[in-house]
Design a protein around this motif. Structure first.
Motif, PDB file in Angstrom:
ATOM      1  N   VAL A 188      31.999  39.788  32.369  1.00  0.00           N
ATOM      2  CA  VAL A 188      33.233  40.013  31.606  1.00  0.00           C
ATOM      3  C   VAL A 188      33.099  41.155  30.595  1.00  0.00           C
ATOM      4  O   VAL A 188      33.963  42.042  30.534  1.00  0.00           O
ATOM      5  N   PRO A 189      32.031  41.212  29.782  1.00  0.00           N
ATOM      6  CA  PRO A 189      31.935  42.321  28.825  1.00  0.00           C
ATOM      7  C   PRO A 189      31.817  43.687  29.495  1.00  0.00           C
ATOM      8  O   PRO A 189      32.097  44.713  28.863  1.00  0.00           O
ATOM      9  N   ARG A 190      31.395  43.727  30.741  1.00  0.00           N
ATOM     10  CA  ARG A 190      31.202  44.993  31.444  1.00  0.00           C
ATOM     11  C   ARG A 190      32.421  45.418  32.264  1.00  0.00           C
ATOM     12  O   ARG A 190      32.422  46.517  32.843  1.00  0.00           O
ATOM     13  N   LEU A 191      33.438  44.577  32.334  1.00  0.00           N
ATOM     14  CA  LEU A 191      34.612  44.917  33.134  1.00  0.00           C
ATOM     15  C   LEU A 191      35.267  46.227  32.704  1.00  0.00           C
ATOM     16  O   LEU A 191      35.636  47.045  33.571  1.00  0.00           O
ATOM     17  N   PRO A 192      35.463  46.488  31.400  1.00  0.00           N
ATOM     18  CA  PRO A 192      36.080  47.771  31.031  1.00  0.00           C
ATOM     19  C   PRO A 192      35.287  48.975  31.524  1.00  0.00           C
ATOM     20  O   PRO A 192      35.871  49.957  32.002  1.00  0.00           O
ATOM     21  N   ALA A 193      33.966  48.916  31.425  1.00  0.00           N
ATOM     22  CA  ALA A 193      33.148  50.047  31.884  1.00  0.00           C
ATOM     23  C   ALA A 193      33.186  50.178  33.398  1.00  0.00           C
ATOM     24  O   ALA A 193      33.253  51.298  33.933  1.00  0.00           O
ATOM     25  N   MET A 194      33.145  49.053  34.102  1.00  0.00           N
ATOM     26  CA  MET A 194      33.143  49.103  35.565  1.00  0.00           C
ATOM     27  C   MET A 194      34.464  49.623  36.095  1.00  0.00           C
ATOM     28  O   MET A 194      34.495  50.441  37.022  1.00  0.00           O
ATOM     29  N   THR A 195      35.564  49.166  35.534  1.00  0.00           N
ATOM     30  CA  THR A 195      36.869  49.616  36.020  1.00  0.00           C
ATOM     31  C   THR A 195      37.130  51.067  35.630  1.00  0.00           C
ATOM     32  O   THR A 195      37.792  51.804  36.363  1.00  0.00           O
ATOM     33  N   ALA A 196      36.591  51.504  34.479  1.00  0.00           N
ATOM     34  CA  ALA A 196      36.752  52.904  34.080  1.00  0.00           C
ATOM     35  C   ALA A 196      36.018  53.842  35.035  1.00  0.00           C
ATOM     36  O   ALA A 196      36.396  55.006  35.191  1.00  0.00           O
ATOM     37  N   ALA A 197      34.965  53.336  35.678  1.00  0.00           N
ATOM     38  CA  ALA A 197      34.180  54.159  36.609  1.00  0.00           C
ATOM     39  C   ALA A 197      34.846  54.304  37.963  1.00  0.00           C
ATOM     40  O   ALA A 197      34.403  55.118  38.781  1.00  0.00           O
ATOM     41  N   LEU A 198      35.890  53.518  38.227  1.00  0.00           N
ATOM     42  CA  LEU A 198      36.545  53.521  39.536  1.00  0.00           C
ATOM     43  C   LEU A 198      37.692  54.517  39.599  1.00  0.00           C
ATOM     44  O   LEU A 198      38.419  54.722  38.623  1.00  0.00           O
ATOM     45  N   GLY A 199      37.877  55.103  40.783  1.00  0.00           N
ATOM     46  CA  GLY A 199      39.049  55.911  41.032  1.00  0.00           C
ATOM     47  C   GLY A 199      40.299  55.049  41.095  1.00  0.00           C
ATOM     48  O   GLY A 199      40.233  53.812  41.107  1.00  0.00           O
ATOM     49  N   GLY A 200      41.447  55.688  41.175  1.00  0.00           N
ATOM     50  CA  GLY A 200      42.710  54.965  41.113  1.00  0.00           C
ATOM     51  C   GLY A 200      42.875  53.888  42.161  1.00  0.00           C
ATOM     52  O   GLY A 200      43.427  52.825  41.901  1.00  0.00           O
ATOM     53  N   ASP A 201      42.411  54.153  43.371  1.00  0.00           N
ATOM     54  CA  ASP A 201      42.531  53.170  44.443  1.00  0.00           C
ATOM     55  C   ASP A 201      41.171  52.557  44.775  1.00  0.00           C
ATOM     56  O   ASP A 201      40.959  52.063  45.884  1.00  0.00           O
ATOM     57  N   GLY A 202      40.264  52.573  43.812  1.00  0.00           N
ATOM     58  CA  GLY A 202      38.925  52.059  44.043  1.00  0.00           C
ATOM     59  C   GLY A 202      38.879  50.554  44.157  1.00  0.00           C
ATOM     60  O   GLY A 202      39.810  49.837  43.762  1.00  0.00           O
ATOM     61  N   VAL A 203      37.770  50.064  44.701  1.00  0.00           N
ATOM     62  CA  VAL A 203      37.574  48.630  44.943  1.00  0.00           C
ATOM     63  C   VAL A 203      36.471  48.116  44.028  1.00  0.00           C
ATOM     64  O   VAL A 203      35.383  48.695  43.952  1.00  0.00           O
ATOM     65  N   LEU A 204      36.759  47.027  43.339  1.00  0.00           N
ATOM     66  CA  LEU A 204      35.789  46.357  42.478  1.00  0.00           C
ATOM     67  C   LEU A 204      35.322  45.082  43.174  1.00  0.00           C
ATOM     68  O   LEU A 204      36.131  44.212  43.513  1.00  0.00           O
ATOM     69  N   ILE A 205      34.008  44.970  43.393  1.00  0.00           N
ATOM     70  CA  ILE A 205      33.421  43.784  44.015  1.00  0.00           C
ATOM     71  C   ILE A 205      32.589  43.065  42.967  1.00  0.00           C
ATOM     72  O   ILE A 205      31.703  43.660  42.352  1.00  0.00           O
ATOM     73  N   THR A 206      32.885  41.794  42.761  1.00  0.00           N
ATOM     74  CA  THR A 206      32.175  41.022  41.740  1.00  0.00           C
ATOM     75  C   THR A 206      31.669  39.713  42.338  1.00  0.00           C
ATOM     76  O   THR A 206      32.368  39.034  43.083  1.00  0.00           O
ATOM     77  N   GLY A 207      30.419  39.373  42.014  1.00  0.00           N
ATOM     78  CA  GLY A 207      29.829  38.107  42.435  1.00  0.00           C
ATOM     79  C   GLY A 207      29.095  37.487  41.264  1.00  0.00           C
ATOM     80  O   GLY A 207      28.890  38.121  40.226  1.00  0.00           O
ATOM     81  N   GLY A 208      28.684  36.235  41.431  1.00  0.00           N
ATOM     82  CA  GLY A 208      27.970  35.548  40.373  1.00  0.00           C
ATOM     83  C   GLY A 208      28.831  34.614  39.563  1.00  0.00           C
ATOM     84  O   GLY A 208      28.371  34.046  38.562  1.00  0.00           O
TER      85      GLY A 208
ATOM     86  N   GLU B 234      31.092  30.314  48.620  1.00  0.00           N
ATOM     87  CA  GLU B 234      29.955  29.773  49.356  1.00  0.00           C
ATOM     88  C   GLU B 234      29.039  29.036  48.393  1.00  0.00           C
ATOM     89  O   GLU B 234      28.641  29.594  47.360  1.00  0.00           O
ATOM     90  N   ASP B 235      28.728  27.808  48.706  1.00  0.00           N
ATOM     91  CA  ASP B 235      27.811  26.997  47.900  1.00  0.00           C
ATOM     92  C   ASP B 235      28.225  26.936  46.439  1.00  0.00           C
ATOM     93  O   ASP B 235      27.391  26.915  45.529  1.00  0.00           O
ATOM     94  N   GLY B 236      29.527  26.927  46.191  1.00  0.00           N
ATOM     95  CA  GLY B 236      30.026  26.817  44.832  1.00  0.00           C
ATOM     96  C   GLY B 236      30.090  28.129  44.071  1.00  0.00           C
ATOM     97  O   GLY B 236      30.489  28.155  42.901  1.00  0.00           O
ATOM     98  N   TRP B 237      29.722  29.248  44.724  1.00  0.00           N
ATOM     99  CA  TRP B 237      29.749  30.559  44.079  1.00  0.00           C
ATOM    100  C   TRP B 237      30.906  31.377  44.626  1.00  0.00           C
ATOM    101  O   TRP B 237      31.093  31.481  45.835  1.00  0.00           O
ATOM    102  N   TRP B 238      31.664  31.992  43.740  1.00  0.00           N
ATOM    103  CA  TRP B 238      32.890  32.717  44.083  1.00  0.00           C
ATOM    104  C   TRP B 238      32.672  34.208  43.875  1.00  0.00           C
ATOM    105  O   TRP B 238      32.096  34.641  42.876  1.00  0.00           O
ATOM    106  N   SER B 239      33.122  34.998  44.835  1.00  0.00           N
ATOM    107  CA  SER B 239      33.084  36.457  44.710  1.00  0.00           C
ATOM    108  C   SER B 239      34.411  37.011  45.201  1.00  0.00           C
ATOM    109  O   SER B 239      35.178  36.308  45.873  1.00  0.00           O
ATOM    110  N   ALA B 240      34.679  38.266  44.849  1.00  0.00           N
ATOM    111  CA  ALA B 240      35.990  38.806  45.194  1.00  0.00           C
ATOM    112  C   ALA B 240      35.963  40.327  45.314  1.00  0.00           C
ATOM    113  O   ALA B 240      35.117  41.005  44.710  1.00  0.00           O
ATOM    114  N   ARG B 241      36.882  40.837  46.111  1.00  0.00           N
ATOM    115  CA  ARG B 241      37.230  42.267  46.126  1.00  0.00           C
ATOM    116  C   ARG B 241      38.552  42.408  45.403  1.00  0.00           C
ATOM    117  O   ARG B 241      39.539  41.761  45.773  1.00  0.00           O
TER     118      ARG B 241
END
Length: 286
Positions: A229-249, A275-282
């Motif tokens: 969560v604290p890194r979301l602003p930095a990760m999304t700022a690094a993406l292009g306009g139509d970029g894909v963010l993949i998060t797990g854990g 899977e096994d109680g762990w959620w990830s997303a694109r």
């Protein structure tokens, strides 16, 4: 520098009695990976300056979050025997449509339909034995079609950055603040012969970070929600306009909280994996 011994912490607690929370807490206190068995959890930490104080701190954190019965014990583990422990029960895994992940001591027959990744378990988190890593690999399999640039935040073993290139990305950059993880990732990059396309940087990620590479097509991060969560602003700022963010854990019960955090930075999950109680997303903008 790899230490000659490791601090082994053992947490015995019943199945379903908050083991996911316990694993998250161990990671927050320096664990690169956590092993689960019928009786509980085991992890190995680099030797701290005061190991008794470190164990006491971990124990307090566990008891504060888990009201049920648990037992915490510790011992020293020589590096050589520790390395052998991670080999037990590990094998090759087919993930998604295009990947096969195997440790170096497993012989696998050539598979023209799959890219073979060689990743040895070690001091850094990230093998195909954990559901969070498998989820992120499956998302990469779907997201990388060829020619993309990829940023892997908290790269650990480097498995996601390496997989991205083997799937067709033109380049991948893995960043991590853990010097031992960076060393392990660089070893795995060499092992898989992708040194021309995968770069590892040992540094933190901030919203203003400029790697001189422009906007990335894909950003992937596999870490517990408290770190994501604290890194979301930095990760999304690094993406292009139509970029894909993949998060797990993210644990399944944390999904709604995390999607709210995604909404806060203008992103929404488009494809989810459980899977096994762990959620990830694109996720993408909008």
């Amino acid at each position: 520098m790899i230490p000659d011994r490791w601090l082994r912490i053992r947490v015995d607690l019943p199945e379903g009695a908050g083991r996911g929370i316990a694993a998250d807490l161990l990671v927050q206190h320096g664990a690169g990976s956590v092993e689960e068995d019928a009786r509980g959890l085991t992890t190995f930490l680099p030797p701290p300056p005061d190991h008794e104080a470190a164990v006491a701190t971990v124990t307090r954190a566990l008891r504060d979050e888990l009201p049920g019965p648990l037992d915490v014990s510790w011992s020293w583990q020589a590096h050589e025997s520790w390395s052998e422990l991670w080999k037990q029960g590990l094998g090759a895994r087919r993930i998604g449509r295009r990947l096969l992940v195997a440790p170096t001591w497993i012989d696998v027959a050539p598979d023209e339909a799959r890219e073979v990744l060689r990743i040895d378990p070690g001091i850094a988190f990230g093998t195909a034995e954990h559901a969070t890593t498998r989820g992120c690999l499956a998302h990469l399999d779907a997201a990388v079609r060829g020619g993309e640039t990829v940023l892997d935040v908290g790269t650990g073993s480097g498995i996601l950055a390496i997989a991205a290139v083997r799937l067709g990305a033109v380049s991948a950059l893995g960043v991590d603040v853990d010097t031992m993880a960076c060393a392990a990732a660089e070893d795995n990059v060499r092992l898989n012969g992708v040194g021309d396309s995968v770069r590892i940087l040992c540094r933190s990620l901030e919203p203003s970070t400029d790697f001189g590479l422009g906007a990335f097509h894909v950003v992937v991060a596999n870490m517990v929600m408290e770190l994501l969560v604290p890194r979301l602003p930095a990760m999304t700022a690094a993406l292009g306009g139509d970029g894909v963010l993949i998060t797990g854990g993210v644990q399944h019960h944390e999904r709604d909280l995390f999607t709210a955090a995604l909404t806060g930075v203008g992103f929404s999950p488009r494809v989810e994996h459980l899977e096994d109680g762990w959620w990830s997303a694109r996720s993408t903008r909008g």
